[in-house]
Design an enzyme around this catalytic site. Structure first.
Site, PDB file in Angstrom:
ATOM      1  N   ASP A   1      38.168 -42.604 -36.168  1.00 46.85           N
ATOM      2  CA  ASP A   1      37.998 -41.635 -35.079  1.00 46.85           C
ATOM      3  C   ASP A   1      36.708 -41.851 -34.295  1.00 46.85           C
ATOM      4  OD1 ASP A   1      36.123 -40.808 -36.897  1.00 46.85           O
ATOM      5  OD2 ASP A   1      36.853 -38.742 -37.069  1.00 46.85           O
TER       6      ASP A   1
ATOM      7  N   GLN B   1      13.418 -35.971 -19.713  1.00 47.91           N
ATOM      8  CA  GLN B   1      13.736 -34.562 -19.432  1.00 47.91           C
ATOM      9  C   GLN B   1      12.778 -33.714 -20.267  1.00 47.91           C
ATOM     10  OE1 GLN B   1      16.304 -33.509 -17.324  1.00 47.91           O
ATOM     11  NE2 GLN B   1      15.922 -31.337 -17.625  1.00 47.91           N
TER      12      GLN B   1
ATOM     13  N   LYS C   1       2.485 -44.351  -1.107  1.00 43.90           N
ATOM     14  CA  LYS C   1       3.453 -44.240  -0.011  1.00 43.90           C
ATOM     15  C   LYS C   1       2.804 -43.555   1.188  1.00 43.90           C
ATOM     16  CE  LYS C   1       7.647 -43.997  -2.842  1.00 43.90           C
ATOM     17  NZ  LYS C   1       8.847 -43.202  -3.182  1.00 43.90           N
TER      18      LYS C   1
END
EC number: 2.7.6.1
Length: 283
Positions: A34, A90, A182
């Site tokens: 399984d 996270q 940036k």
């Protein structure tokens, strides 16, 4: 000290065991029909000090780590080394109702002590229910670059957040280092360039803790080459390199990719085994 390698860190566990003058413990890994994971520790570890080495890039690898810890019941001491910890990015809620995945994962892992390597956010260590230490592979990356034959390389962090890592990589070698910044020229025009140093005529090494999709890195490579860099190399601790990341980076003009074996990839040219072995010797 017995060294046990999980399915995601077999080579690294073997290298660490060798560095400690021993052999890794034999384990069986299989799957039931399984899809559920089966594992068994084939050697005797009762009343022994053991160290499990297992990165957790996938859910299955995380389950394998939990099973290995459980299988070590009866050992005198269980140390866990997580070279690369999945879900570590996270580390806070970005939207209401989200799980702090790094915290949820850390709370599930209990042992005598835990070691991570260049974990994405050090505050995650506070969520483990046992002592946790983060090891820094920066010196290994620095030594590799120093021995690579690059003439007067310039190390560049892709953003301000990676400056600390770049400084540690450069330490003791005298490498020039800077970070990318940036600058928005108009509504839809952004220029990425080094903040302080000129890359013209330089061998540039972009350094970060991990490379995942490679999208941001690829754009940075194009910009640096357009600004006059002789060539651009990438160096990272964790070569996540999802999907076609490596292809995207080479298409952008990267000369080569240098990474450690916290994740076992083709780009894993240097090993963190000596770093782990030294930490274990101090126990």
């Amino acid at each position: 000290m017995k060294i046990i390698g999980g399915p995601a860190s077999q080579l690294l566990a073997s290298r660490t065991a060798r560095a400690l003058g021993t052999e890794p413990v034999l384990c069986e890994f299989n799957r039931f029909p399984d899809g559920e994971l089966y594992l068994r520790i084939a050697d005797e570890i009762e009343n022994e000090k053991v160290t499990i080495i297992q990165s957790t890039p996938t859910d299955s690898d995380f389950v394998a780590l939990l099973q290995l810890i459980d299988a070590c019941e009866g050992a005198a001491e269980i140390n866990v080394v997580i070279p690369y910890m999945g879900y570590a990015r996270q580390d806070k809620k970005f939207k209401p109702g989200e799980s702090i995945s790094a915290r949820a994962i850390a709370r599930c892992i209990n042992a005598s002590r835990i070691f991570t390597i260049n974990i994405h956010e050090r505050s995650i260590l506070d969520h483990f229910p046992c002592p946790a230490v983060n090891l820094d592979a920066a010196s290994l990356v620095g030594e590799y670059i120093a021995g690579s034959g690059l003439e007067n390389p310039m190390l560049v962090a892709p953003d301000e957040g990676a400056q600390g890592l770049v400084k540690n990589v450069a330490a003791g070698h005298g490498f020039d280092h800077d970070h990318l910044q940036k600058t928005r020229l108009s509504g839809d025009t952004v220029v990425i360039k080094t903040k302080n140093l000129d890359v013209t005529g330089r061998h540039v090494v972009l350094v970060d803790d991990m490379i995942a999709t490679g999208g941001t890195m690829a754009e940075s490579v194009r910009m640096l080459k357009a600004q006059g860099a002789i060539d651009v190399h990438l160096a990272c601790v964790h070569p996540v390199l999802t999907r076609n990341a490596a292809l995207r980076l080479f298409n952008a003009g990267v000369k080569d990719i240098i990474a450690t074996d916290t994740l076992e990839k083709a780009e894993s040219l240097l090993s963190v085994a000596p770093l782990i072995a030294e930490a274990l010797k101090r126990l």
